[in-house]
Scaffold this motif. Structure first.
Motif, short mmCIF file in Angstrom:
data_model
loop_
_atom_site.label_atom_id
_atom_site.label_comp_id
_atom_site.label_asym_id
_atom_site.label_seq_id
_atom_site.Cartn_x
_atom_site.Cartn_y
_atom_site.Cartn_z
N GLY A 1 0.09 -4.58 0.98
CA GLY A 1 1.25 -3.90 1.54
C GLY A 1 2.11 -4.81 2.40
O GLY A 1 3.34 -4.74 2.35
N LEU A 2 1.47 -5.68 3.16
CA LEU A 2 2.24 -6.63 3.98
C LEU A 2 2.99 -7.63 3.12
O LEU A 2 4.13 -8.00 3.43
CB LEU A 2 1.31 -7.34 4.97
N ILE B 1 3.05 1.39 3.22
CA ILE B 1 3.09 0.20 4.08
C ILE B 1 4.38 -0.57 3.81
O ILE B 1 5.06 -1.00 4.75
CB ILE B 1 1.86 -0.69 3.85
N ILE C 1 0.14 8.22 5.10
CA ILE C 1 -0.82 7.12 4.86
C ILE C 1 -2.16 7.44 5.53
O ILE C 1 -3.22 7.29 4.92
CB ILE C 1 -0.26 5.79 5.39
N VAL D 1 -0.63 4.36 -0.40
CA VAL D 1 -0.74 3.58 0.83
C VAL D 1 0.04 2.28 0.70
O VAL D 1 0.75 1.87 1.63
CB VAL D 1 -2.23 3.32 1.17
N TRP D 2 -0.07 1.62 -0.44
CA TRP D 2 0.64 0.35 -0.67
C TRP D 2 2.15 0.54 -0.52
O TRP D 2 2.80 -0.22 0.20
CB TRP D 2 0.27 -0.16 -2.06
N GLY E 1 7.15 -0.96 6.73
CA GLY E 1 7.43 -2.33 7.16
C GLY E 1 8.85 -2.76 6.86
O GLY E 1 9.52 -3.39 7.70
N VAL F 1 -4.20 -3.41 2.59
CA VAL F 1 -3.27 -3.63 3.71
C VAL F 1 -2.55 -4.97 3.52
O VAL F 1 -1.34 -5.06 3.71
CB VAL F 1 -4.00 -3.55 5.07
N VAL G 1 3.90 7.42 7.99
CA VAL G 1 2.66 6.99 8.65
C VAL G 1 1.63 8.11 8.56
O VAL G 1 0.46 7.87 8.23
CB VAL G 1 2.91 6.60 10.12
#
Length: 112
Positions: free
Chosen positions: A16-17, A71, A103, A67-68, A75, A13, A100
């Motif tokens: 990803g951010l 995100i 993910i 997932v990476w 974002g 996570v 979403v």
């Protein structure tokens, strides 16, 4: 700790951010013509990749990469709407919702 799936998901996570951060930084760098945003972009890109690498020690490649990027996509799309006044049409928001869902599906089905 590195083999703990909860830790790996947290690291993923964060990766990803940081992906969101470098993508937005890239916009502010104006094609790498502005020094501070360019340095920020390079640093957050390196952090994002490094954290993804750490998460991949534990998580399956396809799941972690999906997932990476998800995100990062969500974002970046949301910040594009908020910061750069990009359109927030119903169709666009529905597509973000589908990402979403993807993910969440990858997380639930990963078994970790």
């Amino acid at each position: 700790m590195l083999r703990d799936p909860r830790f790996a998901w947290g690291v993923l996570v964060a990766a990803g951010l940081f992906e969101v951060a470098w993508a937005v930084g890239l916009k502010y760098s104006a094609g790498f013509t502005r020094l501070a945003p360019s340095l920020f972009t390079a640093a957050t890109l390196a952090l994002s990749m490094a954290l993804l690498g750490v998460a991949l020690r534990t998580l399956p490649l396809g799941t972690a990469y999906g997932v990476w990027t998800g995100i990062g996509t969500i974002g970046t799309a949301v910040l594009g709407i908020v910061l750069f006044r990009e359109p927030a049409t119903a169709a666009r928001l529905a597509c973000i919702g589908l990402i979403v869902a993807g993910i969440v599906g990858l997380k639930v089905l990963s078994g970790r």
